[in-house]
Design an enzyme around this catalytic site. Structure first.
Site, PDB file in Angstrom:
ATOM      1  N   TRP A  23       0.832  -1.208   0.000  1.00 46.42           N
ATOM      2  CA  TRP A  23       0.000   0.000   0.000  1.00 46.42           C
ATOM      3  C   TRP A  23       0.862   1.251   0.000  1.00 46.42           C
ATOM      4  O   TRP A  23       0.569   2.223  -0.688  1.00 46.42           O
ATOM      5  CB  TRP A  23      -0.962  -0.004   1.179  1.00 46.42           C
ATOM      6  CG  TRP A  23      -1.949  -1.132   1.126  1.00 46.42           C
ATOM      7  CD1 TRP A  23      -2.117  -2.126   2.046  1.00 46.42           C
ATOM      8  CD2 TRP A  23      -2.905  -1.403   0.082  1.00 46.42           C
ATOM      9  NE1 TRP A  23      -3.102  -2.988   1.646  1.00 46.42           N
ATOM     10  CE2 TRP A  23      -3.602  -2.573   0.448  1.00 46.42           C
ATOM     11  CE3 TRP A  23      -3.226  -0.781  -1.121  1.00 46.42           C
ATOM     12  CZ2 TRP A  23      -4.617  -3.129  -0.344  1.00 46.42           C
ATOM     13  CZ3 TRP A  23      -4.235  -1.332  -1.910  1.00 46.42           C
ATOM     14  CH2 TRP A  23      -4.909  -2.486  -1.513  1.00 46.42           C
TER      15      TRP A  23
ATOM     16  N   ASP B 291      -1.425   6.615   6.284  1.00 49.01           N
ATOM     17  CA  ASP B 291      -2.540   5.726   5.941  1.00 49.01           C
ATOM     18  C   ASP B 291      -2.753   4.817   7.150  1.00 49.01           C
ATOM     19  O   ASP B 291      -1.891   4.005   7.479  1.00 49.01           O
ATOM     20  CB  ASP B 291      -2.148   4.907   4.704  1.00 49.01           C
ATOM     21  CG  ASP B 291      -3.193   3.856   4.314  1.00 49.01           C
ATOM     22  OD1 ASP B 291      -4.172   3.667   5.050  1.00 49.01           O
ATOM     23  OD2 ASP B 291      -2.992   3.207   3.257  1.00 49.01           O
TER      24      ASP B 291
ATOM     25  N   LYS C 109     -11.885  -1.669   6.910  1.00 51.77           N
ATOM     26  CA  LYS C 109     -11.006  -2.526   7.699  1.00 51.77           C
ATOM     27  C   LYS C 109     -11.486  -2.581   9.148  1.00 51.77           C
ATOM     28  O   LYS C 109     -11.779  -3.638   9.665  1.00 51.77           O
ATOM     29  CB  LYS C 109      -9.558  -2.030   7.632  1.00 51.77           C
ATOM     30  CG  LYS C 109      -9.020  -1.852   6.206  1.00 51.77           C
ATOM     31  CD  LYS C 109      -8.835  -3.183   5.477  1.00 51.77           C
ATOM     32  CE  LYS C 109      -8.748  -3.056   3.956  1.00 51.77           C
ATOM     33  NZ  LYS C 109      -7.589  -2.360   3.446  1.00 51.77           N
TER      34      LYS C 109
HETATM   35  C1  LIG Z   1      -7.069  -1.967   2.136  1.00 50.36           C
HETATM   36  C2  LIG Z   1      -6.054  -0.917   2.206  1.00 50.36           C
HETATM   37  C3  LIG Z   1      -5.932   0.070   1.218  1.00 50.36           C
HETATM   38  C4  LIG Z   1      -6.796   0.106  -0.012  1.00 50.36           C
HETATM   39  O1  LIG Z   1      -8.089   0.421   0.308  1.00 50.36           O
HETATM   40  P1  LIG Z   1      -9.216   0.649  -0.806  1.00 50.36           P
HETATM   41  O2  LIG Z   1     -10.315   1.246  -0.007  1.00 50.36           O
HETATM   42  O3  LIG Z   1      -9.539  -0.681  -1.378  1.00 50.36           O
HETATM   43  O4  LIG Z   1      -8.671   1.586  -1.821  1.00 50.36           O
HETATM   44  C5  LIG Z   1      -4.981   1.047   1.394  1.00 50.36           C
HETATM   45  N1  LIG Z   1      -4.170   1.054   2.475  1.00 50.36           N
HETATM   46  C6  LIG Z   1      -4.254   0.116   3.428  1.00 50.36           C
HETATM   47  C7  LIG Z   1      -3.335   0.178   4.593  1.00 50.36           C
HETATM   48  C8  LIG Z   1      -5.188  -0.890   3.324  1.00 50.36           C
HETATM   49  O5  LIG Z   1      -5.269  -1.830   4.281  1.00 50.36           O
END
Ligand SMILES: *Cc1c(COP(=O)(O)O)cnc(C)c1O
Length: 360
Positions: A101, A171, A195
């Site tokens: 990511w 993030d 998540k």
């Molecule tokens: C799942 C995830 C993403 C991507 O998320 P989307 O909503 O599918 O774009 C980005 N960063 C992290 C840390 C993730 O776990």
């Protein structure tokens, strides 16, 4: 009806109490005669839902004055572009690459300027967090970017990097609301809801107000400017209304449980049960450097692909689902977010123990 123990990395398990409440309100939200899904986002009722959600999130995280809370769309991945478009004011930014990511965010950043990786753990398949106490942060970097919890590899920054005074952008998709956080250490943090917070379709961003300006990358679409959403209370256009409503219920649930300090305590306890088992097992082992282990995503393997497959299949049949590791790493991964009860983790460990005895 029977619920499984769902160890999915995302979309992931939500608190049963929240789902029940949403079900009870499905046909008639509090006397309105309609579902929240069917309601005008310009109605008083909905305004109250989004305002309450924001207020509860502020309370939960202790978000200081001077930060905006934005409810956005496009997934966490949309932020990989929005961040450089809005925040790379100098045309340069530094990235710490600790997994896929973070790497995707870095690659996207390069479309808008000089995005440089100043640290990486790619040399050991992202199984650790590099030492970030004295990094070669560039003088002209607009921000330093991290993925705080690496969902796929199961590592977490337990100490934030020394950004040498540069704004930190994080993030936090897979560790959002999992433990107390000092928001003032971040210029921006954001996460996809699916998540640990709510349904897919909502992204929550907490951004320092002084960074939300009209000085954006030339040609940045109106919808991709933070200012557009900040100036309009996240309702420039139709927001992901139902998703925000569910997030709001999760915030209330978290407050009822005792807030983030209590969630942190429970999450550490749950993770310890699983990691202690892995450390003692002769068949299963964790794949990550111990000090960098995530509380949320726990990858593990046996020494045999065949045994991994057998384990995943038997676990699924026994009601422990979505334990397959990310397609890029294989093996297993148990995601044990806020809504996974201790009972689920203990039963999983019992099952693993039995499997080891039967196959050892
Ligand atoms: C799942 C995830 C993403 C991507 O998320 P989307 O909503 O599918 O774009 C980005 N960063 C992290 C840390 C993730 O776990």
């Amino acid at each position: 009806m029977s619920r499984v123990f769902n160890f999915s990395a995302g979309p992931a398990v939500l608190p049963e109490a929240v789902l029940r409440e949403a079900a009870a309100e499905m046909l008639d939200y509090r006397g309105t005669g309609m579902s929240v899904m069917e309601m005008s986002h310009r109605s008083k009722t909905y305004q109250n839902i989004i305002d309450t959600a924001e207020a509860d999130l502020r309370k939960l995280m202790g978000i200081p004055a001077g930060y905006k809370v934005l409810f956005l769309q496009g997934g966490a991945s949309q932020q990989f572009a929005m961040i450089p478009m809005n925040l790379m004011k100098t045309g340069a930014a530094d990235y710490i690459v600790t997994g896929q990511w973070a790497k995707k965010a870095w690659q996207e950043g390069k479309l808008y300027g000089r995005a440089e990786a100043i640290a990486s753990s790619a040399d050991k398949t992202f199984s650790y967090i590099p030492d970030c106490s004295d990094l070669p942060v560039h003088d002209d970097a607009s921000y330093v970017y991290i993925c705080e919890n690496n969902t796929i590899y199961g590592t977490k920054f337990h100490t934030l990097p020394n950004t040498k005074g540069k704004p930190l952008v994080a993030d936090v998709s897979s560790c959002f609301l999992s433990e107390p956080v000092d928001v003032s250490k971040y210029a921006m943090l954001y996460g996809g809801a699916q998540k640990n917070v709510g349904p897919a379709g909502v992204v929550i961003a907490v951004i320092r107000e002084d960074l939300i300006t009209e000085d954006v990358y030339p040609g940045t679409p109106t919808m991709l400017r933070y200012k557009t959403h900040a100036d309009n209370g996240s309702m420039y256009n139709t927001p992901p209304a139902y998703g925000i409503y569910i997030c709001g219920k999760v915030f209330k649930w978290l407050l009822d449980q005792g807030g983030l300090a209590e969630m942190g305590r429970r999450n550490r306890e749950k993770a310890a049960v699983l990691y202690d088992f892995l450390d003692a097992s002769r068949m299963f082992r964790g794949t990550v450097v111990k000090k960098d282990r995530s509380l949320m995503n726990v990858p593990f393997v046996t020494d045999s692909d065949e045994l991994n497959k057998k384990f995943i299949a038997e676990a699924e049949a026994a009601g422990f689902v979505n334990l397959k590791g990310h397609r890029s790493v294989g093996g297993m991964r148990a995601s044990i977010y806020n809504a996974m009860p201790m009972e689920g983790v203990k039963k999983l460990v019992e099952f693993m123990d039995g499997f080891e005895k039967r196959n050892g």
